[in-house]
Design a protein around this motif. Structure first.
Motif, PDB file in Angstrom:
ATOM      1  N   LEU A 107      18.816  41.586  41.876  1.00 43.18           N
ATOM      2  CA  LEU A 107      19.381  41.988  40.341  1.00 43.18           C
ATOM      3  C   LEU A 107      20.449  42.891  40.611  1.00 43.18           C
ATOM      4  O   LEU A 107      20.860  43.649  39.603  1.00 43.18           O
ATOM      5  N   GLY A 108      21.164  42.790  41.672  1.00 41.97           N
ATOM      6  CA  GLY A 108      22.467  43.722  41.888  1.00 41.97           C
ATOM      7  C   GLY A 108      23.386  43.198  41.124  1.00 41.97           C
ATOM      8  O   GLY A 108      23.600  42.053  40.748  1.00 41.97           O
ATOM      9  N   LEU A 109      24.318  44.100  40.662  1.00 44.25           N
ATOM     10  CA  LEU A 109      25.543  43.897  39.878  1.00 44.25           C
ATOM     11  C   LEU A 109      26.999  43.980  40.754  1.00 44.25           C
ATOM     12  O   LEU A 109      26.898  44.873  41.771  1.00 44.25           O
ATOM     13  N   PRO A 110      27.941  43.205  40.589  1.00 42.33           N
ATOM     14  CA  PRO A 110      28.958  43.322  41.528  1.00 42.33           C
ATOM     15  C   PRO A 110      29.763  44.495  41.200  1.00 42.33           C
ATOM     16  O   PRO A 110      29.800  45.191  40.043  1.00 42.33           O
ATOM     17  N   LEU A 111      30.222  45.312  42.239  1.00 40.97           N
ATOM     18  CA  LEU A 111      31.128  46.278  42.269  1.00 40.97           C
ATOM     19  C   LEU A 111      32.545  45.781  41.997  1.00 40.97           C
ATOM     20  O   LEU A 111      33.087  45.146  42.816  1.00 40.97           O
ATOM     21  N   LEU A 112      33.124  46.251  40.922  1.00 43.43           N
ATOM     22  CA  LEU A 112      34.529  45.938  40.383  1.00 43.43           C
ATOM     23  C   LEU A 112      35.621  46.922  40.450  1.00 43.43           C
ATOM     24  O   LEU A 112      35.119  48.091  40.170  1.00 43.43           O
ATOM     25  N   GLY A 113      36.722  46.618  40.719  1.00 38.15           N
ATOM     26  CA  GLY A 113      37.872  47.484  40.658  1.00 38.15           C
ATOM     27  C   GLY A 113      39.008  46.675  39.647  1.00 38.15           C
ATOM     28  O   GLY A 113      39.299  45.644  40.087  1.00 38.15           O
ATOM     29  N   GLY A 133      38.232  45.137  37.188  1.00 39.13           N
ATOM     30  CA  GLY A 133      37.685  43.700  36.644  1.00 39.13           C
ATOM     31  C   GLY A 133      37.605  42.896  38.096  1.00 39.13           C
ATOM     32  O   GLY A 133      37.201  41.594  37.896  1.00 39.13           O
ATOM     33  N   GLU A 134      37.938  43.193  39.199  1.00 37.13           N
ATOM     34  CA  GLU A 134      38.112  42.370  40.390  1.00 37.13           C
ATOM     35  C   GLU A 134      36.829  42.623  41.258  1.00 37.13           C
ATOM     36  O   GLU A 134      36.749  43.847  41.559  1.00 37.13           O
ATOM     37  N   PRO A 135      36.201  41.769  41.948  1.00 31.49           N
ATOM     38  CA  PRO A 135      35.130  42.235  42.902  1.00 31.49           C
ATOM     39  C   PRO A 135      35.855  43.067  44.104  1.00 31.49           C
ATOM     40  O   PRO A 135      37.004  42.632  44.391  1.00 31.49           O
TER      41      PRO A 135
END
Length: 157
Positions: A146-152, A154-156
């Motif tokens: 259930l992890g969510l992507p870490l974004l910067g 809007g980009e991974p």
């Protein structure tokens, strides 16, 4: 924004060994054991902060790409602690060899009493109740994918 309250942002990291134990650190001036990690610096991406703090606390170098939990921590008038948020990042699972070599670096000896691998059924003997709840939720999120992507922007990361 004028008058906006200051908030602390922390990046902490879930690291596991092949047996499923979690890596916890004990800080010199706090009670209980907790995830390695610490404060995010101004303009520092969460993934970078979590990796930096993990390395400072344990010597481990990991690339962090997923968020497992976001924990709101209210202000504590008794201690003077500022309201904040701790973001729990997924640091993955180490090999048995990697796990056996994890120690407190000399550079962190002024801040950490120690580190240890703790099984989930022993958490209550090491972590304060709110830390234990955080750890269990992060482990459950990890175990269920259930992890969510870490974004910067809007980009991974």
């Amino acid at each position: 924004m004028v008058g906006a309250p200051a908030r602390r942002i922390g990046a902490v990291v879930l690291i596991r060994n092949p047996e499923g134990d979690v890596l916890l650190v004990r800080r010199l001036h706090t009670l209980g054991w907790q995830f390695p990690g610490g404060e995010v610096r101004p303009d520092e991406p969460i993934a970078v902060a979590g990796a930096r703090e993990l390395c400072e606390d344990t010597g481990l170098t990991r690339v962090l790409t997923r968020l497992l939990a976001l924990d709101h921590v209210p202000a504590n008038p008794e201690t003077g602690a500022t309201e904040g948020f701790d973001l729990v990042c997924d640091g993955g699972t180490l090999t048995a060899e990697q796990a056996s070599r994890v120690t407190v670096p000399d550079s962190a000896a002024h801040e950490l009493v120690g580190l240890r691998w703790v099984s989930l059924d022993q958490l209550d003997a090491y972590a304060l109740p709110h830390q234990e709840r955080r750890i269990r939720h992060a482990v459950a999120a990890h175990d269920h994918g259930l992890g969510l992507p870490l974004l910067g922007l809007g980009e991974p990361v």
